[in-house]
Design a protein around this motif. Structure first.
Motif, short mmCIF file in Angstrom:
data_model
loop_
_atom_site.label_atom_id
_atom_site.label_comp_id
_atom_site.label_asym_id
_atom_site.label_seq_id
_atom_site.Cartn_x
_atom_site.Cartn_y
_atom_site.Cartn_z
N LYS A 148 0.85 -1.19 0.00
CA LYS A 148 0.00 0.00 0.00
C LYS A 148 0.89 1.24 0.00
O LYS A 148 1.92 1.26 0.67
N VAL A 149 0.48 2.24 -0.77
CA VAL A 149 1.11 3.56 -0.72
C VAL A 149 0.00 4.57 -0.47
O VAL A 149 -1.17 4.33 -0.78
N SER A 150 0.38 5.71 0.09
CA SER A 150 -0.65 6.65 0.53
C SER A 150 -0.65 7.99 -0.21
O SER A 150 -1.34 8.91 0.20
N SER A 151 0.11 8.08 -1.30
CA SER A 151 0.10 9.33 -2.05
C SER A 151 0.20 9.05 -3.54
O SER A 151 0.69 8.00 -3.97
N ILE A 152 -0.26 10.03 -4.30
CA ILE A 152 -0.18 9.92 -5.76
C ILE A 152 1.29 9.91 -6.20
O ILE A 152 1.67 9.18 -7.11
N SER A 153 2.10 10.67 -5.51
CA SER A 153 3.53 10.70 -5.82
C SER A 153 4.15 9.32 -5.66
O SER A 153 4.91 8.86 -6.52
N GLU A 154 3.82 8.64 -4.56
CA GLU A 154 4.34 7.28 -4.34
C GLU A 154 3.80 6.32 -5.39
O GLU A 154 4.54 5.42 -5.86
N LEU A 155 2.55 6.47 -5.78
CA LEU A 155 1.95 5.61 -6.80
C LEU A 155 2.74 5.71 -8.10
O LEU A 155 3.12 4.70 -8.69
N PHE A 156 3.02 6.93 -8.54
CA PHE A 156 3.74 7.09 -9.79
C PHE A 156 5.22 6.69 -9.66
O PHE A 156 5.83 6.25 -10.62
N GLN A 157 5.77 6.79 -8.45
CA GLN A 157 7.13 6.31 -8.22
C GLN A 157 7.18 4.80 -8.39
O GLN A 157 8.09 4.25 -9.02
N VAL A 158 6.20 4.09 -7.83
CA VAL A 158 6.14 2.64 -7.98
C VAL A 158 5.95 2.28 -9.45
O VAL A 158 6.60 1.35 -9.96
N HIS A 159 5.10 3.01 -10.15
CA HIS A 159 4.87 2.76 -11.58
C HIS A 159 6.20 2.84 -12.34
O HIS A 159 6.55 1.93 -13.10
N SER A 160 6.94 3.90 -12.13
CA SER A 160 8.22 4.10 -12.80
C SER A 160 9.21 2.98 -12.44
O SER A 160 9.85 2.39 -13.32
N ASN A 161 9.31 2.67 -11.16
CA ASN A 161 10.24 1.62 -10.71
C ASN A 161 9.87 0.25 -11.25
O ASN A 161 10.74 -0.56 -11.59
N PHE A 162 8.57 -0.04 -11.30
CA PHE A 162 8.11 -1.33 -11.80
C PHE A 162 8.51 -1.52 -13.27
O PHE A 162 8.98 -2.59 -13.66
N LEU A 163 8.34 -0.46 -14.06
CA LEU A 163 8.72 -0.55 -15.47
C LEU A 163 10.23 -0.71 -15.63
O LEU A 163 10.69 -1.51 -16.45
#
Length: 182
Positions: A148-163
């Motif tokens: 779980k992440v609690s911010s939009i910034s963290e969400l997009f960070q995970v997206h970038s890292n996952f790719l």
């Protein structure tokens, strides 16, 4: 950037629908295609870090784990790797898609729309190299490969890292790509 993404998708569609051919899409093994999507994900991540308060939302997002244990990853067969990546893309798509209904800034909406489109394009790239599509688990339970992440910034960070991590490693290890097809 929008034009580049549109061009990449158009090329994939034209190759796939070329008259007189019954063969599937030619494998897209060139990691520069993925690098384009990674750059856009990184740009969205940077924009969300800069956006702070204007792009905040009071919710938790379920996202895939991004860490890669290379010993474990190398021991996995291609189907297991594909399931993990496709599952992660599905989770990211759901999390980012949940932002579409929120009344957010034009900047956020633009990055949300681009990210949803990019995930669909990445799935097409993976299909082109014979990576099986996502099959949800029969149990319907929550995957242990999420957090779980609690911010939009963290969400997009995970997206970038996952790719940059799991998706890149999967594409690089696709059997058809190892045969020298690009």
């Amino acid at each position: 950037m929008q034009i580049t993404r549109l061009f990449a998708v158009l090329l994939m569609v034209l190759e796939w629908t070329r008259p007189g051919l019954s063969s599937p899409l030619r494998p897209i093994c060139d990691l520069r295609v993925l690098d384009h999507f990674i750059k856009e994900a990184w740009d969205a991540e940077a924009a969300m870090r800069a956006c702070k308060d204007a792009c905040s939302i009071a919710t938790n997002f379920t996202v895939p784990l991004t860490r890669v244990d290379f010993d474990v990853w190398e021991a996995m067969n291609i189907e297991e790797k594909a399931q993990e990546v496709q599952s992660g893309l599905h989770v990211l798509n759901e999390a980012i898609g949940s932002l579409q209904a929120s009344n957010q800034t034009d900047v956020l909406q633009s990055h949300v729309d681009a990210s949803i489109s990019n995930i669909a394009s990445i799935r097409q790239v993976l299909r082109s190299v014979s990576i099986p599509e996502y099959v949800p688990p029969a149990s319907g339970g929550e995957d242990e490969e999420t957090q779980k992440v609690s911010s939009i910034s963290e969400l997009f960070q995970v997206h970038s890292n996952f790719l940059r991590g799991k998706v890149r490693h999967l594409l690089a290890s696709a059997p058809v790509c190892k045969q020298g097809v690009s």
